[in-house]
Motif scaffolding. Structure first.
Motif, PDB file in Angstrom:
ATOM      1  N   THR A 279      13.789  17.292   1.886  1.00  0.00           N
ATOM      2  CA  THR A 279      13.609  18.473   1.036  1.00  0.00           C
ATOM      3  C   THR A 279      12.139  18.634   0.661  1.00  0.00           C
ATOM      4  N   ALA A 280      11.504  17.537   0.266  1.00  0.00           N
ATOM      5  CA  ALA A 280      10.091  17.588  -0.116  1.00  0.00           C
ATOM      6  C   ALA A 280       9.219  17.990   1.072  1.00  0.00           C
ATOM      7  N   ALA A 281       9.488  17.401   2.232  1.00  0.00           N
ATOM      8  CA  ALA A 281       8.682  17.712   3.417  1.00  0.00           C
ATOM      9  C   ALA A 281       8.841  19.174   3.817  1.00  0.00           C
ATOM     10  N   THR A 282      10.048  19.700   3.734  1.00  0.00           N
ATOM     11  CA  THR A 282      10.288  21.108   4.076  1.00  0.00           C
ATOM     12  C   THR A 282       9.562  22.037   3.130  1.00  0.00           C
ATOM     13  N   LEU A 283       9.600  21.736   1.839  1.00  0.00           N
ATOM     14  CA  LEU A 283       8.908  22.570   0.860  1.00  0.00           C
ATOM     15  C   LEU A 283       7.400  22.573   1.107  1.00  0.00           C
ATOM     16  N   ILE A 284       6.850  21.406   1.378  1.00  0.00           N
ATOM     17  CA  ILE A 284       5.406  21.310   1.635  1.00  0.00           C
ATOM     18  C   ILE A 284       5.036  22.128   2.861  1.00  0.00           C
ATOM     19  N   ARG A 285       5.838  22.041   3.902  1.00  0.00           N
ATOM     20  CA  ARG A 285       5.528  22.766   5.142  1.00  0.00           C
ATOM     21  C   ARG A 285       5.690  24.271   4.989  1.00  0.00           C
ATOM     22  N   HIS A 286       6.447  24.692   3.981  1.00  0.00           N
ATOM     23  CA  HIS A 286       6.612  26.127   3.718  1.00  0.00           C
ATOM     24  C   HIS A 286       5.620  26.632   2.679  1.00  0.00           C
ATOM     25  N   GLY A 287       4.647  25.802   2.317  1.00  0.00           N
ATOM     26  CA  GLY A 287       3.580  26.259   1.442  1.00  0.00           C
ATOM     27  C   GLY A 287       3.690  25.882  -0.014  1.00  0.00           C
ATOM     28  N   ALA A 288       4.705  25.121  -0.403  1.00  0.00           N
ATOM     29  CA  ALA A 288       4.823  24.700  -1.799  1.00  0.00           C
ATOM     30  C   ALA A 288       3.709  23.716  -2.143  1.00  0.00           C
ATOM     31  N   THR A 289       3.288  23.714  -3.385  1.00  0.00           N
ATOM     32  CA  THR A 289       2.247  22.786  -3.826  1.00  0.00           C
ATOM     33  C   THR A 289       2.878  21.439  -4.187  1.00  0.00           C
ATOM     34  N   LEU A 290       2.022  20.433  -4.288  1.00  0.00           N
ATOM     35  CA  LEU A 290       2.509  19.115  -4.693  1.00  0.00           C
ATOM     36  C   LEU A 290       3.113  19.154  -6.090  1.00  0.00           C
ATOM     37  N   ASP A 291       2.551  19.985  -6.961  1.00  0.00           N
ATOM     38  CA  ASP A 291       3.102  20.103  -8.310  1.00  0.00           C
ATOM     39  C   ASP A 291       4.504  20.705  -8.275  1.00  0.00           C
ATOM     40  N   ASP A 292       4.719  21.700  -7.403  1.00  0.00           N
ATOM     41  CA  ASP A 292       6.047  22.298  -7.266  1.00  0.00           C
ATOM     42  C   ASP A 292       7.051  21.249  -6.806  1.00  0.00           C
ATOM     43  N   VAL A 293       6.657  20.479  -5.790  1.00  0.00           N
ATOM     44  CA  VAL A 293       7.545  19.448  -5.258  1.00  0.00           C
ATOM     45  C   VAL A 293       7.809  18.375  -6.313  1.00  0.00           C
TER      46      VAL A 293
ATOM     47  N   TRP B  98       0.848  -1.175   0.000  1.00  0.00           N
ATOM     48  CA  TRP B  98       0.000   0.000   0.000  1.00  0.00           C
ATOM     49  C   TRP B  98       0.888   1.231   0.000  1.00  0.00           C
ATOM     50  N   ARG B  99       0.939   1.908  -1.136  1.00  0.00           N
ATOM     51  CA  ARG B  99       1.906   2.966  -1.368  1.00  0.00           C
ATOM     52  C   ARG B  99       1.791   4.120  -0.375  1.00  0.00           C
ATOM     53  N   LEU B 100       0.567   4.497  -0.027  1.00  0.00           N
ATOM     54  CA  LEU B 100       0.357   5.659   0.830  1.00  0.00           C
ATOM     55  C   LEU B 100       0.033   5.265   2.269  1.00  0.00           C
ATOM     56  N   ALA B 101       0.407   4.046   2.652  1.00  0.00           N
ATOM     57  CA  ALA B 101       0.045   3.556   3.979  1.00  0.00           C
ATOM     58  C   ALA B 101       0.951   4.097   5.077  1.00  0.00           C
TER      59      ALA B 101
ATOM     60  N   HIS C  25       9.295  13.772 -10.600  1.00  0.00           N
ATOM     61  CA  HIS C  25       8.378  12.637 -10.613  1.00  0.00           C
ATOM     62  C   HIS C  25       7.600  12.609 -11.920  1.00  0.00           C
ATOM     63  N   ALA C  26       7.469  11.431 -12.497  1.00  0.00           N
ATOM     64  CA  ALA C  26       6.690  11.280 -13.729  1.00  0.00           C
ATOM     65  C   ALA C  26       5.199  11.312 -13.445  1.00  0.00           C
ATOM     66  N   SER C  27       4.799  10.917 -12.239  1.00  0.00           N
ATOM     67  CA  SER C  27       3.392  10.861 -11.879  1.00  0.00           C
ATOM     68  C   SER C  27       3.137  11.663 -10.608  1.00  0.00           C
ATOM     69  N   ARG C  28       1.985  12.328 -10.562  1.00  0.00           N
ATOM     70  CA  ARG C  28       1.611  13.090  -9.370  1.00  0.00           C
ATOM     71  C   ARG C  28       1.362  12.167  -8.178  1.00  0.00           C
ATOM     72  N   GLU C  29       1.017  10.916  -8.453  1.00  0.00           N
ATOM     73  CA  GLU C  29       0.781   9.970  -7.376  1.00  0.00           C
ATOM     74  C   GLU C  29       2.051   9.729  -6.558  1.00  0.00           C
ATOM     75  N   SER C  30       3.219   9.842  -7.191  1.00  0.00           N
ATOM     76  CA  SER C  30       4.477   9.641  -6.473  1.00  0.00           C
ATOM     77  C   SER C  30       4.718  10.740  -5.456  1.00  0.00           C
ATOM     78  N   THR C  31       4.155  11.925  -5.708  1.00  0.00           N
ATOM     79  CA  THR C  31       4.348  13.068  -4.815  1.00  0.00           C
ATOM     80  C   THR C  31       3.273  13.147  -3.746  1.00  0.00           C
ATOM     81  N   ALA C  32       2.157  12.448  -3.965  1.00  0.00           N
ATOM     82  CA  ALA C  32       0.997  12.597  -3.076  1.00  0.00           C
ATOM     83  C   ALA C  32       1.299  12.240  -1.637  1.00  0.00           C
TER      84      ALA C  32
END
Length: 310
Positions: free
Chosen positions: A261-275, A118-121, A281-288
């Protein structure tokens, strides 16, 4: 060791087991058609070789789905859950190679059963921002080892590079005039990334101290012979920095900096697309999965616990 062996003062080097010709062809096919990294192939080769040995010379065109599934079930009895995932991926790719080269019936790769995953578990493992900065600040700027390790950590922390991308970075990949560097990631797709000032300064400081050699790779081993970093060298650099600082971390490999790096960007307001763009990432699901660490955003949509409403 070779010198000692020639003088009869050390045992002969152990003979590596011969890789079956079919596995060598599989290795080449994976490089040419899938763009697989050396580390991935190092995991897949012994698993493919074991499957070839289990056939005991029987013809591949006689292979059926029942035999494949029976082999998977038997082998998975002794493997950990994480190793099972690697095993089925390797076997499935080997079966696709056999199908693509006409050695067995088509669609037989679909007979390899999937393992529960389960990828997002789970939550992504990451370091707090202040811990990352302390690790970077702990590296010496007066020794060759310290300057090299500082440049490596900054590439991991600022640009979220993978360990293999750091090892593969070459002098021709750096455009000093434009302040960019080229990264060749998965599937061998090159991407130009902006080079932050501190990253550029660290790489330049290392190149000024680096040993003179003919290698095109930026980062080299400190001890002679001065060769490009090996498969586990970047992990060793990260582990040494963490151990010397004496902090407890959920992991000590290079990939934890990518997650951080990804977690820090998200916590500073970056969007999933930015990250996703930074992580390539080839797929948005990898960033979710990183949405789980956006505590402030999640708190705005969280519903009260039923008992608290009464």
């Amino acid at each position: 060791m070779e010198h000692l062996r020639r003088r009869g003062m050390a045992r002969p080097a152990p003979v590596a087991p011969r890789i079956p010709t079919l596995v060598e062809e599989f290795d080449l096919w994976m490089r040419q058609h899938r763009g697989s990294a050396a580390r991935t192939l190092a995991d897949y080769r012994p698993l493919a070789a074991a499957f070839v040995a289990s056939r005991r010379g029987r013809r591949w065109d006689h292979l059926d789905a029942k035999a494949v599934r029976s082999y998977v079930i038997e082998e998975c009895k002794t493997l950990t859950p994480a190793r099972r995932l690697v095993f089925v991926r390797a076997l499935r790719m080997f079966m696709r190679f056999l199908v693509a080269t006409g050695r067995c019936r088509s669609h037989l790769d679909r007979s390899v059963p999937s393992m529960p995953h389960w990828r997002l578990a789970t939550l992504p493992r990451y370091l707090d921002e202040d811990v990352v900065e302390r690790l970077i600040a702990s590296r010496s700027t007066t020794t060759l080892t310290g300057v090299r390790d500082l440049a490596v950590l900054l590439l991991l922390a600022r640009l979220a590079l993978r360990a293999g991308e750091v090892r593969g970075l070459c002098l021709r990949d750096i455009d000093w005039a434009r302040g960019q560097l080229r990264v060749v990631g998965k599937l061998r797709r090159p991407t130009w990334l902006p080079m932050p000032q501190d990253v550029g300064d660290a790489i330049l400081a290392y190149l000024r101290m680096r040993q003179r050699c003919q290698h095109e790779q930026v980062f080299l081993c400190i001890q002679a012979p001065h060769r490009p970093l090996g498969a586990t060298s970047v992990r060793g650099i990260c582990q040494r920095a963490i151990d010397e600082l004496g902090v407890k971390t959920p992991g000590k490999g290079a990939h934890i900096f990518r997650h951080s790096t990804a977690a820090t960007l998200i916590r500073h307001g970056a969007t999933l697309d930015d990250v996703g763009r930074l992580l390539r990432h080839a797929s948005r699901e990898s960033t979710a999965v990183y949405a789980k660490v956006a505590i402030s955003a999640l708190s705005r949509i969280a519903q009260p616990w039923p008992e608290a409403v009464r």
